[in-house]
Design an enzyme around this catalytic site. Structure first.
Site, PDB file in Angstrom:
ATOM      1  N   GLU A   1      -4.097   7.686  -5.610  1.00  0.00           N
ATOM      2  CA  GLU A   1      -4.241   6.829  -6.832  1.00  0.00           C
ATOM      3  C   GLU A   1      -5.329   7.643  -7.621  1.00  0.00           C
ATOM      4  O   GLU A   1      -6.297   7.531  -6.905  1.00  0.00           O
ATOM      5  CB  GLU A   1      -4.342   5.545  -6.491  1.00  0.00           C
ATOM      6  CG  GLU A   1      -2.930   4.895  -5.732  1.00  0.00           C
ATOM      7  CD  GLU A   1      -3.093   3.475  -5.624  1.00  0.00           C
ATOM      8  OE1 GLU A   1      -4.121   2.915  -5.810  1.00  0.00           O
ATOM      9  OE2 GLU A   1      -2.009   2.882  -5.507  1.00  0.00           O
TER      10      GLU A   1
ATOM     11  N   ARG B   1       0.958  -1.241  -0.079  1.00  0.00           N
ATOM     12  CA  ARG B   1      -0.059  -0.153  -0.052  1.00  0.00           C
ATOM     13  C   ARG B   1       0.857   1.123   0.033  1.00  0.00           C
ATOM     14  O   ARG B   1       2.170   1.334   0.630  1.00  0.00           O
ATOM     15  CB  ARG B   1      -0.953   0.135   1.191  1.00  0.00           C
ATOM     16  CG  ARG B   1      -2.098  -0.969   1.173  1.00  0.00           C
ATOM     17  CD  ARG B   1      -3.139  -0.576  -0.025  1.00  0.00           C
ATOM     18  NE  ARG B   1      -4.279  -1.358  -0.198  1.00  0.00           N
ATOM     19  CZ  ARG B   1      -4.405  -2.176  -1.070  1.00  0.00           C
ATOM     20  NH1 ARG B   1      -3.436  -2.296  -1.808  1.00  0.00           N
ATOM     21  NH2 ARG B   1      -5.647  -2.955  -1.275  1.00  0.00           N
TER      22      ARG B   1
ATOM     23  N   HIS C   1      -0.505   0.220 -10.048  1.00  0.00           N
ATOM     24  CA  HIS C   1      -1.292  -0.506  -8.882  1.00  0.00           C
ATOM     25  C   HIS C   1      -1.853  -1.784  -9.754  1.00  0.00           C
ATOM     26  O   HIS C   1      -3.105  -2.122  -9.985  1.00  0.00           O
ATOM     27  CB  HIS C   1      -2.473   0.220  -8.133  1.00  0.00           C
ATOM     28  CG  HIS C   1      -2.951  -0.588  -7.275  1.00  0.00           C
ATOM     29  ND1 HIS C   1      -3.263   0.032  -5.865  1.00  0.00           N
ATOM     30  CD2 HIS C   1      -2.865  -1.609  -6.889  1.00  0.00           C
ATOM     31  CE1 HIS C   1      -3.757  -0.794  -5.109  1.00  0.00           C
ATOM     32  NE2 HIS C   1      -3.492  -1.968  -5.342  1.00  0.00           N
TER      33      HIS C   1
HETATM   34  N1  LIG Z   1      -0.391  -4.200  -5.546  1.00  0.00           N
HETATM   35  C1  LIG Z   1      -1.708  -4.958  -5.483  1.00  0.00           C
HETATM   36  O1  LIG Z   1      -2.517  -5.122  -6.499  1.00  0.00           O
HETATM   37  C2  LIG Z   1      -2.121  -5.723  -4.250  1.00  0.00           C
HETATM   38  C3  LIG Z   1      -3.089  -6.630  -4.420  1.00  0.00           C
HETATM   39  C4  LIG Z   1      -3.489  -7.370  -3.288  1.00  0.00           C
HETATM   40  C5  LIG Z   1      -3.030  -7.060  -1.896  1.00  0.00           C
HETATM   41  N2  LIG Z   1      -2.176  -5.888  -1.892  1.00  0.00           N
HETATM   42  C6  LIG Z   1      -1.600  -5.797  -0.715  1.00  0.00           C
HETATM   43  O2  LIG Z   1      -0.407  -6.663  -0.100  1.00  0.00           O
HETATM   44  C7  LIG Z   1      -0.248  -6.455   1.182  1.00  0.00           C
HETATM   45  C8  LIG Z   1       0.143  -7.896   1.795  1.00  0.00           C
HETATM   46  O3  LIG Z   1      -1.264  -8.684   1.683  1.00  0.00           O
HETATM   47  P1  LIG Z   1      -1.624 -10.258   2.320  1.00  0.00           P
HETATM   48  O4  LIG Z   1      -2.806 -10.643   1.605  1.00  0.00           O
HETATM   49  O5  LIG Z   1      -0.119 -10.934   1.999  1.00  0.00           O
HETATM   50  O6  LIG Z   1      -1.485  -9.644   3.763  1.00  0.00           O
HETATM   51  P2  LIG Z   1      -1.612 -11.032   4.812  1.00  0.00           P
HETATM   52  O7  LIG Z   1      -2.380 -10.366   6.056  1.00  0.00           O
HETATM   53  O8  LIG Z   1      -1.847 -12.380   4.461  1.00  0.00           O
HETATM   54  O9  LIG Z   1      -0.088 -10.704   5.356  1.00  0.00           O
HETATM   55  C9  LIG Z   1       0.500  -9.695   5.984  1.00  0.00           C
HETATM   56  C10 LIG Z   1       1.824  -9.983   6.901  1.00  0.00           C
HETATM   57  O10 LIG Z   1       2.030  -8.681   7.586  1.00  0.00           O
HETATM   58  C11 LIG Z   1       2.605  -9.059   8.850  1.00  0.00           C
HETATM   59  N3  LIG Z   1       2.525  -7.776   9.478  1.00  0.00           N
HETATM   60  C12 LIG Z   1       1.616  -7.275   9.950  1.00  0.00           C
HETATM   61  N4  LIG Z   1       2.206  -5.985  10.606  1.00  0.00           N
HETATM   62  C13 LIG Z   1       3.491  -6.186  10.476  1.00  0.00           C
HETATM   63  C14 LIG Z   1       4.640  -5.097  10.724  1.00  0.00           C
HETATM   64  N5  LIG Z   1       4.440  -4.204  11.631  1.00  0.00           N
HETATM   65  N6  LIG Z   1       5.930  -5.491  10.531  1.00  0.00           N
HETATM   66  C15 LIG Z   1       5.965  -6.717   9.724  1.00  0.00           C
HETATM   67  N7  LIG Z   1       5.263  -7.580   9.269  1.00  0.00           N
HETATM   68  C16 LIG Z   1       3.742  -7.280   9.549  1.00  0.00           C
HETATM   69  C17 LIG Z   1       1.295  -9.942   9.303  1.00  0.00           C
HETATM   70  O11 LIG Z   1       1.695 -10.688  10.542  1.00  0.00           O
HETATM   71  C18 LIG Z   1       1.073 -10.751   7.984  1.00  0.00           C
HETATM   72  O12 LIG Z   1       1.926 -12.108   8.150  1.00  0.00           O
HETATM   73  C19 LIG Z   1      -1.429  -5.690   1.768  1.00  0.00           C
HETATM   74  O13 LIG Z   1      -0.845  -4.321   2.070  1.00  0.00           O
HETATM   75  C20 LIG Z   1      -2.328  -5.652   0.666  1.00  0.00           C
HETATM   76  O14 LIG Z   1      -3.156  -4.483   0.728  1.00  0.00           O
HETATM   77  C21 LIG Z   1      -1.719  -5.146  -3.088  1.00  0.00           C
END
Ligand SMILES: NC(=O)c1ccc[n+]([C@@H]2O[C@H](COP(=O)([O-])OP(=O)(O)OC[C@H]3O[C@@H](n4cnc5c(N)ncnc54)[C@H](O)[C@@H]3O)[C@@H](O)[C@H]2O)c1
Length: 332
Positions: free
Chosen positions: A272, A243, A291
């Protein structure tokens, strides 16, 4: 007709929803697809007031709107984030709210990996250099170097959840030393992942590539800032497909401009679309994509199938797969 279930889609990004209409017709469920993004609330209410199940993409589902849906028992968000949905209001009105958190995890992981390789091999910059050099009738690529081999380099993954763990699994074969920072994983999960976990500062100091995969929270907002960028190696790259607000854009632009780090690749922005004055524009060492991490034909079909599965589950009296307000389940 009175007892037939009715599904209404408020807005959608697909070309059409003929497939959904066909599948739901087979199940004896009524279906209507609308495009109500940016339409006044009265028009939205008029179109969805008699729905048992509402599927939303971008329309704002406010308390005022949700309070006017007497039949609605399930709201499904087409996507991962749900800041357009007032979840406590759903709960107050007895509406189960479900989302699709994992439909594009392979795709975002692939995108992050594509960006890591694009940084390392200077793919985007090479094209510019080729065109400029050719325009001078020369074969001069000196401004591209140095290029470093990936094999043996350290990759730091911040947030080793759904997407981060896939980046890890897919990149194991490339000879990286991989380290992670994720304070919320259990010891069992850490052992299963089989990498060293370190604190954020150590990860930033040791990594040649840092890739961000945490959710946006108060803790992760600007996790990459002037101080943390200052810990990174001058040869290191930062990749952000999570994000936008996790990175202080001004600080990153300054760090790249001042050669404090080698560069970055960014898929997500604090605003965005980013305004033309965004600090990343015009910086050759920051690769930008709009994105697109989520995007693939396969992901597009995966989310359609999982929304259909949620609707069919509800029709059979079962909860959706990923319910956010679980406290609503079991209420009469
Ligand atoms: N670019 C895109 O098109 C797109 C699409 C989907 C998701 N995303 C983004 O990808 C990111 C990850 O998604 P996901 O499905 O893997 O999420 P997820 O919840 O499965 O995994 C996130 C991980 O981050 C860890 N975490 C939380 N706070 C933390 C911190 N302060 N320091 C270190 N680790 C921490 C959590 O414990 C978890 O293991 C999100 O921000 C989501 O919005 C982007």
């Amino acid at each position: 007709m009175g007892n037939r279930l009715k599904v209404v889609v408020t807005d959608y990004i697909e070309d059409n929803l003929d497939w959904e209409a066909e599948q739901l017709a087979k199940a004896g469920i009524d279906f209507a697809a609308c495009q109500l993004k940016f339409k006044p609330e009265v028009e939205v209410i008029e179109k969805i007031a008699d729905a048992d199940i509402v599927v939303v993409n971008m329309v704002k589902m406010t308390e005022s709107l949700l309070s006017k849906l007497p039949r609605c028992r399930l709201l499904i968000r087409h996507g991962i984030g749900y800041d357009n949905v007032d979840v406590p209001a759903c709960t107050r009105h007895g509406i189960q709210f479900a989302y699709q958190p994992d439909y594009c995890k392979e795709d975002v992981a692939e995108h992050a990996i594509a960006l890591i390789f694009a940084c390392a091999r200077k793919v985007v910059r090479s094209r510019k250099t080729l065109e400029e050099s050719s325009a001078r009738g020369q074969w001069d690529f000196s401004d591209i170097f140095p290029i470093y081999r990936l094999d043996g380099k350290t990759l730091g993954i911040i947030g080793v959840g759904r997407i981060g763990s896939r980046v890890l699994r897919k990149l194991r074969a490339f000879g990286f030393r991989i380290i992670g920072d994720d304070p919320y994983l259990s010891d069992e999960r850490r052992a299963e992942l089989g990498i060293d976990f370190v604190d954020l500062d150590t990860l930033l100091r040791e990594s040649d590539f840092v890739t961000l995969h945490t959710p946006l929270t108060e803790e992760t907002r600007h996790i990459i800032n002037a101080r943390t960028l200052g810990l990174m190696k001058p040869t290191a790259y930062l990749v952000n497909t999570s994000r936008g607000p996790m990175v202080d854009a001004e600080a990153l632009a300054a760090a790249v401009r001042n050669k404090q780090i080698a560069g970055a690749a960014i898929d997500v922005f604090d605003q965005e679309p980013p305004p033309p004055s965004h600090p990343f524009f015009g910086l050759d060492n920051i690769i930008l994509t709009p994105h697109l991490g989520w995007a693939s034909e396969e992901a597009g079909w995966e989310i359609r199938q999982s929304i259909l599965d949620d609707i069919l589950a509800a029709a059979a009296g079962r909860p959706a797969r990923c319910v956010v307000n679980k406290e609503v389940l079991g209420r009469p």
